[in-house]
Design an enzyme around this catalytic site. Sequence first.
Site, short mmCIF file in Angstrom:
data_model
loop_
_atom_site.label_atom_id
_atom_site.label_comp_id
_atom_site.label_asym_id
_atom_site.label_seq_id
_atom_site.Cartn_x
_atom_site.Cartn_y
_atom_site.Cartn_z
N GLY A 195 0.79 -1.21 0.00
CA GLY A 195 0.00 0.00 0.00
C GLY A 195 0.83 1.27 0.00
N ASP A 196 2.16 1.15 -0.07
CA ASP A 196 3.02 2.34 -0.08
C ASP A 196 4.27 2.01 -0.90
OD1 ASP A 196 4.17 4.90 0.57
OD2 ASP A 196 3.00 4.91 2.40
N ASP A 197 5.31 2.86 -0.81
CA ASP A 197 6.49 2.70 -1.64
C ASP A 197 7.04 1.28 -1.59
OD1 ASP A 197 6.22 5.44 -2.06
OD2 ASP A 197 7.81 5.97 -0.65
#
Length: 427
Positions: free
Chosen positions: A249-251
């Site tokens: 859900g992120d980098d």
Amino acid sequence: MFRTQPLVSVLLCCFTFWFHISFGYLITCSGIVPTRYRNDKVSITDFGGVGDGKTLNTKAFREAIYRIQHLRRRGGTLLYVPPGVYLTESFNLTSHMTLYLARGAVIKATQDTWTWPLVAPLPSYGRGRERPGGRYMSFIHGDGLRDVVITGENGTIDGQGGIWWNMWRQGNLQFTRPNLVEFMNSRGIIISNVIFKNSPFWNIHPVYCSNVVIRYVTILAPTDSPNTDGIDPDSSSNVCIEDSFISTGDDLVAVKSGWDEYGIAYGRPSSHITIRRVTGSSPFAGIAVGSETSGGVEHVLAENIVIYNSGIGVNIKTNIGRGGFIKNITVSQVFMENVRTGIKITGDTGDHPDNQFNPNALPYVKGVTLKNIWGVKVQKAGSIQGLKNAPFTNICLSKINLHGMTGPRSPPWKCSDVSGAAIERPC
């Protein structure tokens, strides 16, 4: 720079790229940490471990690791986790050990959040990343360790992060959520051949570490899971990240080095970071530097990267008040598909730990090379926005081919307070 050459040319480029990484000689940095063979082996079942998915195995893990720590067998000890689901609270590793997960083995975090230990904030952050004060200890934790391996036959470490994500969404967090795996002040670390899933917060976080190899891992979390970064080398040196798949859900990978005045005071950079043959998707960035870069980030190489269904392909980010530096960054041989923004380099992103940051502490960004990057279904080619009183310098874009969606023309590049070149020949 935003090319519209025939699609067949892009496909040929992509085929050449895939041929190179599939059939060419495999270049690796994994030799920075030698492979360890442990003569001494114990099983978690020797200490009462039960893999039924219901029994709490905290005591078994802690007793097994206590035995490894205090018996100190020559060459270290391997802790074997056989097939089964082993529910446990968080636990600390020790030096000279291998945590080995058999195929079908799952180490699963308890959802009893009130039992989670608190640890001090990182000195380079000054407080928890999400909330003031301390932070919850990572699910699997190590501090001041040497010669530690987490590996196996693609067993799983499951953080059961859903309960933590909901606490974040509802604003009920008292302290910063736990990472799935964190090593602090450690060296000689190998993480390989394991699946990591559903981390409460960042997945794998080596901080103040050196000589770290992360290879052949799979990292999974839903696209709407908040702040579930894949791998975040933080104020660490000689880190090798290779041959892995990440969908979170992120980098996917974010290189960091501390937060504003705390990171400046701590003054420990991230350096000599290699990221190679990583594939994945994220609503945020594929390869990121920052935005926490107050200790400095230098000598980063990312190559042979595949990014799809993502927000930003390559994102280099910092902010006023960060201080520090970002220099000697090379990103090459990247293929991206269906991303909102191909390349973004910016000096005005990221939040601050408090109001004590110095607005005159301007970061400097120098020596960023992006080359041999192909993309299809890229909504926006990119932007480079430096700081008025600290322009970004020596930025080189070479052989960038990003193809937009069908329909209206994609918006043009935006560049301000930056010097460098966009050229056909190699940088």
